[in-house]
Design a protein around this motif. Structure first.
Motif, short mmCIF file in Angstrom:
data_model
loop_
_atom_site.label_atom_id
_atom_site.label_comp_id
_atom_site.label_asym_id
_atom_site.label_seq_id
_atom_site.Cartn_x
_atom_site.Cartn_y
_atom_site.Cartn_z
N ALA A 1 2.12 -10.53 -2.45
CA ALA A 1 3.26 -11.02 -3.19
C ALA A 1 3.28 -12.68 -3.37
O ALA A 1 3.60 -13.29 -4.17
N ALA A 2 2.79 -13.22 -1.99
CA ALA A 2 2.71 -14.53 -2.17
C ALA A 2 1.75 -15.12 -2.99
O ALA A 2 1.79 -16.08 -3.80
N GLU A 3 0.44 -14.21 -3.06
CA GLU A 3 -0.60 -14.79 -4.16
C GLU A 3 -0.21 -14.63 -5.35
O GLU A 3 -0.47 -15.44 -6.28
N LEU A 4 0.59 -13.73 -5.97
CA LEU A 4 1.35 -13.38 -7.07
C LEU A 4 2.20 -14.39 -7.54
O LEU A 4 2.03 -15.12 -8.76
N ARG B 1 -0.12 -3.57 9.15
CA ARG B 1 -1.19 -4.18 8.26
C ARG B 1 -0.67 -4.03 6.49
O ARG B 1 -0.91 -4.62 5.95
N ALA B 2 -0.21 -2.79 6.42
CA ALA B 2 0.10 -2.56 5.01
C ALA B 2 1.30 -3.51 4.68
O ALA B 2 1.12 -4.18 3.56
N GLU B 3 2.23 -3.62 5.44
CA GLU B 3 3.53 -4.42 5.26
C GLU B 3 2.76 -6.06 4.98
O GLU B 3 3.38 -6.78 4.33
N ALA B 4 1.78 -6.39 5.96
CA ALA B 4 1.48 -7.88 5.86
C ALA B 4 0.56 -7.81 4.49
O ALA B 4 0.76 -8.99 3.93
N ALA C 1 0.27 1.61 -0.29
CA ALA C 1 -0.04 1.71 0.82
C ALA C 1 1.12 1.57 2.08
O ALA C 1 0.88 2.50 2.87
N VAL C 2 2.06 0.92 1.82
CA VAL C 2 3.22 0.88 2.69
C VAL C 2 3.97 2.27 2.62
O VAL C 2 4.26 3.02 3.86
N LEU C 3 4.02 2.83 1.57
CA LEU C 3 4.84 3.98 1.43
C LEU C 3 4.01 5.24 2.04
O LEU C 3 4.49 5.94 2.75
N ASP C 4 2.53 5.13 1.73
CA ASP C 4 1.68 6.28 2.39
C ASP C 4 1.76 5.97 4.05
O ASP C 4 2.00 7.08 4.90
N ALA C 5 1.84 5.06 4.43
CA ALA C 5 2.02 4.68 5.93
C ALA C 5 3.18 5.04 6.55
O ALA C 5 3.34 5.67 7.53
N GLU C 6 4.28 4.91 5.84
CA GLU C 6 5.69 5.29 6.24
C GLU C 6 5.77 6.91 6.27
O GLU C 6 6.35 7.37 7.08
N ILE C 7 5.28 7.53 5.18
CA ILE C 7 5.18 8.82 5.12
C ILE C 7 4.55 9.58 6.26
O ILE C 7 5.13 10.39 6.96
N LEU D 1 -0.04 -5.76 -6.17
CA LEU D 1 1.09 -5.58 -5.30
C LEU D 1 1.52 -4.26 -5.41
O LEU D 1 2.13 -3.54 -4.39
N ILE D 2 1.53 -3.44 -6.61
CA ILE D 2 1.73 -2.16 -6.63
C ILE D 2 1.11 -1.26 -5.74
O ILE D 2 1.25 -0.33 -4.98
#
Length: 80
Positions: free
Chosen positions: A66-69, A57-60, A30-36, A24-25
């Motif tokens: 998160a659902a798996e965890l 894709r990163a958000e998905a 990956a979301v943070l990288d894509a947003e930047i 999850l981290i």
């Protein structure tokens, strides 16, 4: 009031919890990288369709991981 800092190493349980949450981290990073990348692109003509797809894709992936965890048994997802 001063806080007293000590050099306390993480326990085995702490390290196990971090390891259990690492997917999850990693997905959130990956979301943070894509947003930047999109913020940078906005200053240079706007993000490309590929950049927007990368963010979606990163958000998905965050949602999926998160659902798996959350679906794991409670003793495997306890966090320090």
């Amino acid at each position: 009031m001063k806080a007293h800092l000590t050099n306390v190493e993480p326990s085995s349980a702490d390290l196990s919890a971090i390891e259990a949450e690492w997917p999850l981290i990693e997905a959130e990073l990956a979301v943070l990288d894509a947003e930047i990348a999109n913020i940078y692109a906005a200053e240079h003509g706007g993000p490309s369709p590929l950049a927007r797809r990368r963010l979606r894709r990163a958000e998905a992936r965050v949602t999926r991981v998160a659902a798996e965890l959350a679906a794991r048994p409670a003793d495997l997802r306890e966090v320090a």
